[in-house]
Write a protein that holds these residues in place. Structure first.
Motif, PDB file in Angstrom:
ATOM      1  N   TYR A 190       1.527   5.398   0.342  1.00  0.00           N
ATOM      2  CA  TYR A 190       1.020   6.518   1.125  1.00  0.00           C
ATOM      3  C   TYR A 190       1.719   7.827   0.728  1.00  0.00           C
ATOM      4  O   TYR A 190       2.878   7.824   0.308  1.00  0.00           O
ATOM      5  CB  TYR A 190       1.319   6.306   2.605  1.00  0.00           C
ATOM      6  CG  TYR A 190       0.595   5.173   3.250  1.00  0.00           C
ATOM      7  CD1 TYR A 190       1.016   3.853   3.098  1.00  0.00           C
ATOM      8  CD2 TYR A 190      -0.523   5.419   4.043  1.00  0.00           C
ATOM      9  CE1 TYR A 190       0.340   2.814   3.693  1.00  0.00           C
ATOM     10  CE2 TYR A 190      -1.201   4.395   4.658  1.00  0.00           C
ATOM     11  CZ  TYR A 190      -0.759   3.090   4.486  1.00  0.00           C
ATOM     12  OH  TYR A 190      -1.440   2.065   5.094  1.00  0.00           O
ATOM     13  N   THR A 236      -8.815   3.921  -2.235  1.00  0.00           N
ATOM     14  CA  THR A 236      -8.055   5.078  -1.795  1.00  0.00           C
ATOM     15  C   THR A 236      -8.676   5.647  -0.525  1.00  0.00           C
ATOM     16  O   THR A 236      -9.833   5.363  -0.197  1.00  0.00           O
ATOM     17  CB  THR A 236      -8.035   6.185  -2.870  1.00  0.00           C
ATOM     18  OG1 THR A 236      -9.388   6.563  -3.190  1.00  0.00           O
ATOM     19  CG2 THR A 236      -7.343   5.711  -4.137  1.00  0.00           C
ATOM     20  N   ARG A 258      -3.836   5.597   8.990  1.00  0.00           N
ATOM     21  CA  ARG A 258      -3.556   7.023   8.819  1.00  0.00           C
ATOM     22  C   ARG A 258      -2.387   7.464   9.693  1.00  0.00           C
ATOM     23  O   ARG A 258      -2.049   8.637   9.729  1.00  0.00           O
ATOM     24  CB  ARG A 258      -4.798   7.855   9.123  1.00  0.00           C
ATOM     25  CG  ARG A 258      -5.910   7.678   8.096  1.00  0.00           C
ATOM     26  CD  ARG A 258      -7.044   8.641   8.314  1.00  0.00           C
ATOM     27  NE  ARG A 258      -8.021   8.616   7.232  1.00  0.00           N
ATOM     28  CZ  ARG A 258      -8.950   9.552   7.028  1.00  0.00           C
ATOM     29  NH1 ARG A 258      -9.019  10.581   7.846  1.00  0.00           N
ATOM     30  NH2 ARG A 258      -9.793   9.459   6.031  1.00  0.00           N
ATOM     31  N   PHE A 297      -1.044  12.313   7.792  1.00  0.00           N
ATOM     32  CA  PHE A 297      -1.540  11.524   6.666  1.00  0.00           C
ATOM     33  C   PHE A 297      -2.171  12.428   5.626  1.00  0.00           C
ATOM     34  O   PHE A 297      -2.898  13.375   5.968  1.00  0.00           O
ATOM     35  CB  PHE A 297      -2.563  10.517   7.181  1.00  0.00           C
ATOM     36  CG  PHE A 297      -3.349   9.819   6.121  1.00  0.00           C
ATOM     37  CD1 PHE A 297      -4.652  10.203   5.848  1.00  0.00           C
ATOM     38  CD2 PHE A 297      -2.801   8.763   5.407  1.00  0.00           C
ATOM     39  CE1 PHE A 297      -5.401   9.552   4.885  1.00  0.00           C
ATOM     40  CE2 PHE A 297      -3.539   8.107   4.439  1.00  0.00           C
ATOM     41  CZ  PHE A 297      -4.849   8.496   4.180  1.00  0.00           C
ATOM     42  N   MET A 329      -3.843  -0.647   6.079  1.00  0.00           N
ATOM     43  CA  MET A 329      -4.401   0.659   5.787  1.00  0.00           C
ATOM     44  C   MET A 329      -4.494   1.421   7.098  1.00  0.00           C
ATOM     45  O   MET A 329      -5.192   1.003   8.017  1.00  0.00           O
ATOM     46  CB  MET A 329      -5.784   0.529   5.137  1.00  0.00           C
ATOM     47  CG  MET A 329      -5.732  -0.096   3.754  1.00  0.00           C
ATOM     48  SD  MET A 329      -7.366  -0.326   3.029  1.00  0.00           S
ATOM     49  CE  MET A 329      -7.873   1.368   2.779  1.00  0.00           C
ATOM     50  N   LEU A 377      -3.754   7.489   0.725  1.00  0.00           N
ATOM     51  CA  LEU A 377      -3.205   6.169   0.464  1.00  0.00           C
ATOM     52  C   LEU A 377      -3.916   5.535  -0.721  1.00  0.00           C
ATOM     53  O   LEU A 377      -5.056   5.896  -1.050  1.00  0.00           O
ATOM     54  CB  LEU A 377      -3.317   5.264   1.690  1.00  0.00           C
ATOM     55  CG  LEU A 377      -4.704   4.809   2.152  1.00  0.00           C
ATOM     56  CD1 LEU A 377      -5.201   3.585   1.374  1.00  0.00           C
ATOM     57  CD2 LEU A 377      -4.683   4.457   3.636  1.00  0.00           C
ATOM     58  N   ILE A 381       0.867  -1.161   0.000  1.00  0.00           N
ATOM     59  CA  ILE A 381       0.000   0.000   0.000  1.00  0.00           C
ATOM     60  C   ILE A 381       0.913   1.223   0.000  1.00  0.00           C
ATOM     61  O   ILE A 381       1.895   1.281   0.756  1.00  0.00           O
ATOM     62  CB  ILE A 381      -0.922  -0.001   1.228  1.00  0.00           C
ATOM     63  CG1 ILE A 381      -1.858  -1.209   1.168  1.00  0.00           C
ATOM     64  CG2 ILE A 381      -1.719   1.303   1.300  1.00  0.00           C
ATOM     65  CD1 ILE A 381      -2.645  -1.428   2.448  1.00  0.00           C
TER      66      ILE A 381
END
Length: 123
Positions: free
Chosen positions: A35, A58, A105, A47, A103, A50, A33
């Motif tokens: 970022y 996304t 932040r 963040f 996933m 992503l 993934i």
């Protein structure tokens, strides 16, 4: 050796656009993934966006939703951040990062980081 190299930063007036790129070497790209984070002077790293391995999913920070678009080209091992309607508060160093199968932040625990590219938005 894994490397993430960002490019595309610069100085732009408020309301303008920039496209950041991050190219990965070392054979990791398709498994991770990808970022984008950013860090403004005197502030914590935060963040931005992503994109999952396939590119189908996304996520965006509320502050950039509707203005920024993240995408990836797995054939080129590159992730992009298209930034439109830029504001002075978008001024920061933008970092590319990679994480396998998570996933999040949070910037904590990323597998790899680039060195960053500076975006400056003038008012």
């Amino acid at each position: 050796q894994v490397q993430l190299v960002e490019s595309g930063g610069g100085l732009v007036q408020a309301g303008g656009s920039l496209r950041l790129s991050c190219t990965a070497s070392g054979g990791i790209f398709g498994r991770h993934i990808m970022y984008w984070f950013r860090q403004a002077p005197g502030k914590e790293r935060e963040f931005v966006a992503l994109v999952t391995q396939s590119g189908r999913n996304t996520d965006y920070a509320d502050s950039v939703k509707g203005r920024f678009t993240i995408s990836r080209d797995n054939a080129k091992d590159t992730v992009y951040l298209q930034m439109n309607s830029l504001k002075p508060e978008d001024t920061a160093v933008y970092y590319c990062a990679a994480k396998v199968n998570l996933m999040t932040r949070s910037p904590a625990g990323m597998d790899y980081w680039g060195k960053g590219t500076l975006v400056t938005v003038s008012s």
